[in-house]
Design a protein around this motif. Structure first.
Motif, PDB file in Angstrom:
ATOM      1  N   ASP A   1     -16.581  -4.777  -2.809  1.00  0.00           N
ATOM      2  CA  ASP A   1     -18.041  -4.671  -2.967  1.00  0.00           C
ATOM      3  C   ASP A   1     -18.415  -4.183  -4.365  1.00  0.00           C
ATOM      4  OD1 ASP A   1     -18.672  -5.494  -0.304  1.00  0.00           O
ATOM      5  OD2 ASP A   1     -18.030  -3.524   0.385  1.00  0.00           O
ATOM      6  N   VAL A   2     -17.849  -4.825  -5.371  1.00  0.00           N
ATOM      7  CA  VAL A   2     -17.990  -4.379  -6.748  1.00  0.00           C
ATOM      8  C   VAL A   2     -19.339  -4.814  -7.325  1.00  0.00           C
ATOM      9  CG1 VAL A   2     -17.007  -4.506  -9.060  1.00  0.00           C
ATOM     10  CG2 VAL A   2     -15.512  -4.517  -7.053  1.00  0.00           C
TER      11      VAL A   2
ATOM     12  N   ASP B   1     -23.921  -2.203  -0.730  1.00  0.00           N
ATOM     13  CA  ASP B   1     -22.889  -1.469   0.003  1.00  0.00           C
ATOM     14  C   ASP B   1     -22.139  -0.562  -0.968  1.00  0.00           C
ATOM     15  OD1 ASP B   1     -23.393  -2.762   2.458  1.00  0.00           O
ATOM     16  OD2 ASP B   1     -22.159  -4.481   1.847  1.00  0.00           O
ATOM     17  N   PRO B   2     -21.551   0.542  -0.482  1.00  0.00           N
ATOM     18  CA  PRO B   2     -20.736   1.378  -1.375  1.00  0.00           C
ATOM     19  C   PRO B   2     -19.497   0.614  -1.836  1.00  0.00           C
ATOM     20  CG  PRO B   2     -20.494   2.093   0.894  1.00  0.00           C
ATOM     21  CD  PRO B   2     -21.601   1.092   0.882  1.00  0.00           C
ATOM     22  N   GLU B   3     -19.025   0.952  -3.026  1.00  0.00           N
ATOM     23  CA  GLU B   3     -17.804   0.351  -3.559  1.00  0.00           C
ATOM     24  C   GLU B   3     -16.608   1.161  -3.055  1.00  0.00           C
ATOM     25  OE1 GLU B   3     -19.307  -1.483  -7.790  1.00  0.00           O
ATOM     26  OE2 GLU B   3     -18.780   0.627  -7.749  1.00  0.00           O
TER      27      GLU B   3
ATOM     28  N   ASP C   1     -28.406   6.423   1.174  1.00  0.00           N
ATOM     29  CA  ASP C   1     -27.814   7.447   2.043  1.00  0.00           C
ATOM     30  C   ASP C   1     -26.506   6.877   2.580  1.00  0.00           C
ATOM     31  OD1 ASP C   1     -27.118   9.437   3.786  1.00  0.00           O
ATOM     32  OD2 ASP C   1     -29.061   9.542   4.805  1.00  0.00           O
ATOM     33  N   GLN C   2     -25.387   7.323   2.000  1.00  0.00           N
ATOM     34  CA  GLN C   2     -24.095   6.741   2.343  1.00  0.00           C
ATOM     35  C   GLN C   2     -23.080   7.836   2.647  1.00  0.00           C
ATOM     36  OE1 GLN C   2     -23.229   4.302  -1.093  1.00  0.00           O
ATOM     37  NE2 GLN C   2     -24.655   2.699  -0.480  1.00  0.00           N
ATOM     38  N   ASN C   3     -22.222   7.584   3.633  1.00  0.00           N
ATOM     39  CA  ASN C   3     -21.141   8.495   4.005  1.00  0.00           C
ATOM     40  C   ASN C   3     -19.811   7.772   3.838  1.00  0.00           C
ATOM     41  OD1 ASN C   3     -22.989  10.525   4.917  1.00  0.00           O
ATOM     42  ND2 ASN C   3     -23.248   9.377   6.816  1.00  0.00           N
ATOM     43  N   ASN C   4     -18.775   8.571   3.592  1.00  0.00           N
ATOM     44  CA  ASN C   4     -17.457   7.951   3.452  1.00  0.00           C
ATOM     45  C   ASN C   4     -16.363   8.982   3.688  1.00  0.00           C
ATOM     46  OD1 ASN C   4     -15.902   5.453   2.476  1.00  0.00           O
ATOM     47  ND2 ASN C   4     -15.005   7.102   1.256  1.00  0.00           N
ATOM     48  N   PHE C   5     -15.249   8.506   4.250  1.00  0.00           N
ATOM     49  CA  PHE C   5     -14.048   9.330   4.396  1.00  0.00           C
ATOM     50  C   PHE C   5     -12.964   8.741   3.502  1.00  0.00           C
ATOM     51  CE2 PHE C   5      -9.929  10.428   6.283  1.00  0.00           C
ATOM     52  CZ  PHE C   5     -10.046  11.810   6.322  1.00  0.00           C
TER      53      PHE C   5
ATOM     54  N   SER D   1     -10.621   5.389  -2.642  1.00  0.00           N
ATOM     55  CA  SER D   1     -11.714   5.914  -3.462  1.00  0.00           C
ATOM     56  C   SER D   1     -13.048   5.460  -2.900  1.00  0.00           C
ATOM     57  CB  SER D   1     -11.577   5.450  -4.914  1.00  0.00           C
ATOM     58  OG  SER D   1     -11.795   4.059  -5.021  1.00  0.00           O
ATOM     59  N   PHE D   2     -14.097   6.146  -3.351  1.00  0.00           N
ATOM     60  CA  PHE D   2     -15.447   5.904  -2.861  1.00  0.00           C
ATOM     61  C   PHE D   2     -16.422   6.022  -4.014  1.00  0.00           C
ATOM     62  CE2 PHE D   2     -19.253   8.397  -1.334  1.00  0.00           C
ATOM     63  CZ  PHE D   2     -19.950   7.331  -0.809  1.00  0.00           C
TER      64      PHE D   2
END
Length: 742
Positions: free
Chosen positions: A571-572, A538-540, A496-500, A523-524
């Protein structure tokens, strides 16, 4: 004037100009390579237009009329508004259908061969069941079809693969595009534009034959239902050929109808359907580097050799997609577009694989493990766009507000097998392959691993493109909520991830045709699963700054783009080279920076040249786990270049003949994650020859022949994942196609 009449008139004016100037190969083509190719490309970029005077008046009229209608009906998918690629502060390449049809491209990854900044066919020419590519060094496992994502089953093999027969053009956007499209790598994205219904009736029937017993037939027909406001298009394809690898077959059937219904002058509804059945998709196995890429004193591996077994080799895929578009114009300034699609897909494969520890280069012995996957998925995607034009003083705003959503669920049943009392298949020697050893009655399931996948993504985005006389400014942002789960063998993992994400850009248009630009974008990429310690990834996150210049001559006979980019991805995730089946490594940070040049010019009324050159410097700059800091990722050539030319004969005995030739250069790449060795560079030459048969007889009006030869000199080329897993590139292939248009 209705939406259809405006759109048809706009594209008719453009088509008339392109025909008059003999720009038959494309809207946009490419530029240079270091060495002799670089010199040739440089001359192309600086060459003045030799064919402008007799078209200037016609183009002036066309350009004025086009601008009048573009703002109301045309939407550039890179910005989802009315600005065209030439007016957008971002590097964009467009490849039209005439280009890739003449070159005999049978997949999107083959279409991308001449696109700058793109390295395609990452699994060579023998693996055709995927469209593998990277942009600016970053691998991308998804494509977009008419602006909606082609959903794939996360972590597995199942994804729709659109055949080029259904495509009008292919757009390549460089750099992060998450603001408008959501989750994706920072290198860029590929958007496939489908052929749409047309007002004027037209039918194209073709048959083809060629290398490896090719037999192919297709139909593309479009027109109007009577005198109604409903227009249709129907595309069909049947194709069968032997695979490049022994004992394999490539077979495909496509059925793609669509309808445009102009309900009113201001409302268009499109219904579209795409069905594809691939009963045979070739092969999905690799071979060791020793004996193929490298010389081996004990023997060599034939490029057509299969590492599998004909009694356990099956690759089947079937999918269909049904969608609609509603495009409604409220007034001259505001419009609404809803684009939606449902997809259902299935894939089944029986195959073998090997690992480095099971390979003995001194004897040629290779241990093979038997497995199968049974995969299925279904998904829904929808994108809602409200766009408007607002003028405040000297500033013209092109506003965009959007909401998109996607949902996917699916499963994969992975089964491993033992053979008799052994964990591996019968003994196999790569130097003298015997592909008829497995007795299916001796194959027994030893483990069943079921993965149930769910995914949901909801995005809200906005953008304002401002024009102040010659200045174009762009600013936009997007909020994404991404939720996913994987129930793998009873172990549930949730994400469950959010990003702007955001981007800004600026461009200035000079009278001379030069337009310098700059942009910054983020980018996200959401990540699913956990590391070896059970911690969620973690999200990239990616970020790019790009600067460049675009040029278009007054007569459109010459265009070019030169750009410099710098990308950081944090975070690749990467596969663990010591355990490719285990949890991935989250290594830290990768930097990609470089230069891209692309351009085309019309040297005379019947001779055009295009070329490209890409320099990519990519490095892992931070690595907390794998020890790969300072290394270059696989599949990334530091230098790549293309050159293509078309020449058309309108007079004399050879009138109606078109000649095309090109060269593709891919530089040296790393063979594995540890950079222990490299995959050699190569240059491949392609050829295309066409002939309009109406020059023989008026009774043959609309009939044409085209010969395409890829890898003309049958150059051996390679790509590698590591020293145990390499693939030969496409061997020389010849296709002869007969077209009849009426």
């Amino acid at each position: 004037m209705s939406l259809f009449d405006q759109d048809f008139k706009t594209h008719s004016l453009k088509a008339s100009f392109l025909k008059a100037s003999s720009l038959k190969a494309s809207y946009l083509k490419t530029i240079p390579c270091i060495t002799p190719v670089a010199l040739a490309v440089t001359s192309i970029l600086i060459a003045p237009s030799l064919y402008a005077a007799d078209l200037a008046n016609e183009q002036e009229v066309s350009e004025q009329e086009t601008i009048t209608v573009l703002g109301q009906t045309y939407r550039n998918t890179a910005t989802k508004t009315s600005l065209e690629p030439e007016e957008t502060p971002q590097s964009i390449s467009v490849i039209d259908s005439e280009q890739f049809e003449n070159r005999g491209a049978t997949s999107v990854q083959q279409v991308l061969r001449y696109a700058p900044g793109v390295n395609a066919e990452l699994k060579g020419g023998s693996v055709t069941m995927y469209d593998n590519y990277n942009i600016r060094g970053f691998e991308n496992n998804q494509m977009y079809y008419d602006g909606l994502v082609l959903q794939y089953l996360t972590g597995w093999n199942l994804q729709p693969q659109i055949d080029p027969i259904a495509l009008e053009r292919v757009e390549v956007f460089k750099g992060p595009s998450s603001v408008l499209y959501g989750a994706m790598p920072p290198g860029g994205m590929v958007n496939l534009i489908t052929k749409s219904p047309q007002k004027e009736s037209h039918t194209d029937v073709s048959v083809a034959t060629g290398s490896r017993n090719l037999a192919k037939a297709s139909i593309d027909t479009t027109g109007q239902f009577g005198d109604s406001n409903v227009y249709y298009r129907l595309i069909g394809l049947a194709s069968h050929r032997d695979g490049q690898v022994d004992n394999t077959t490539e077979e495909r059937y496509v059925f793609a109808p669509s309808i445009d219904w102009y309900v009113t002058d201001n409302t268009l509804i499109n219904f579209n359907f795409y069905y594809q059945n691939d009963p045979n998709m070739g092969m999905n196995s690799s071979m060791p580097a020793s004996g193929s890429v490298w010389d081996n004193p004990n023997g060599s591996i034939d490029k057509n050799a299969s590492m599998g077994d004909e009694n356990w080799s099956k690759f089947e895929r079937e999918f269909w997609m049904a969608g609609y578009k509603i495009d409604h114009r409220f007034n001259d300034n505001w419009s609404f577009l809803q684009n939606a699609r449902f997809m259902k897909a299935d894939l089944y494969q029986e195959n073998t694989y090997h690992v480095a520890s099971g390979w003995d280069p001194t004897t040629g012995s290779l241990d093979r493990y038997i497995y199968s996957t049974d995969e299925e998925s279904e998904g829904f995607t929808i994108d809602n766009q409200l766009s408007g034009r607002v003028v405040t003083g000297a500033v013209e705003h092109n506003l965009l507000l959007g909401v998109d959503y996607q949902h996917l669920k699916g499963s994969s049943n992975y089964t491993s097998y033992s053979y008799g009392n052994s964990a591996t298949a019968p003994s196999f020697n790569v130097f003298a392959p015997n592909n008829n050893q497995i007795d299916r009655s001796q194959v027994t399931a030893s483990g069943v691993y079921i993965d149930k996948v769910k995914l949901e993504q909801l995005g809200f985005y906005f953008q304002d493109q401002m024009r102040i006389n010659r200045v174009i400014l762009m600013a936009g942002g997007r909020f994404d909520n991404y939720q996913a789960s994987s129930d793998y063998v009873g172990s549930l993992t949730k994400t469950d991830q959010n990003n702007f994400s955001y981007r800004i850009g600026a461009m200035y248009e000079f009278d001379s045709g030069w337009s310098p630009y700059i942009n910054y974008a983020t980018s996200f990429e959401p990540t699913a699963g956990t590391d070896s310690n059970g911690q969620a990834y973690d999200p990239e996150i990616g970020q790019q700054i790009e600067g460049g210049v675009k040029y278009t001559s007054a007569d459109y006979a010459t265009s070019m783009t030169a750009s410099v980019f710098h990308i950081i991805k944090s975070d690749v995730l990467m596969a663990n080279p010591e355990d490719i089946w285990g949890p991935e490594l989250q290594i830290g940070e990768i930097r990609s920076q470089g230069i891209e040049l692309e351009g085309r010019t019309l040297l005379t009324s019947n001779w055009d040249v295009s070329a490209s050159y890409t320099f990519t410097d990519m490095e892992i700059t931070k690595d907390s786990e794998g020890g790969y800091e300072g290394k270059t990722p696989i599949y990334v050539p530091k230098n790549a270049a293309t050159l293509w030319t078309n020449y058309y004969l309108y007079d004399g005995l050879l009138a109606g003949t078109s000649l095309g030739a090109g060269a593709r250069y891919i530089g040296e790449r790393q063979m594995d994650a540890a950079n222990t060795d490299t995959v050699p560079a190569y240059t491949v030459v392609d050829l295309s020859v066409g002939y309009d048969l109406s020059n023989i007889s008026g009774d043959l009006q609309g009939a044409a022949l085209n010969l395409s030869v890829n890898n003309l000199f049958d150059k051996d080329t390679f790509s590698c994942y590591d020293t145990a897993n390499c693939w030969y590139g496409e061997e020389r292939t010849v296709e002869v196609k007969f077209d009849y248009k009426f």
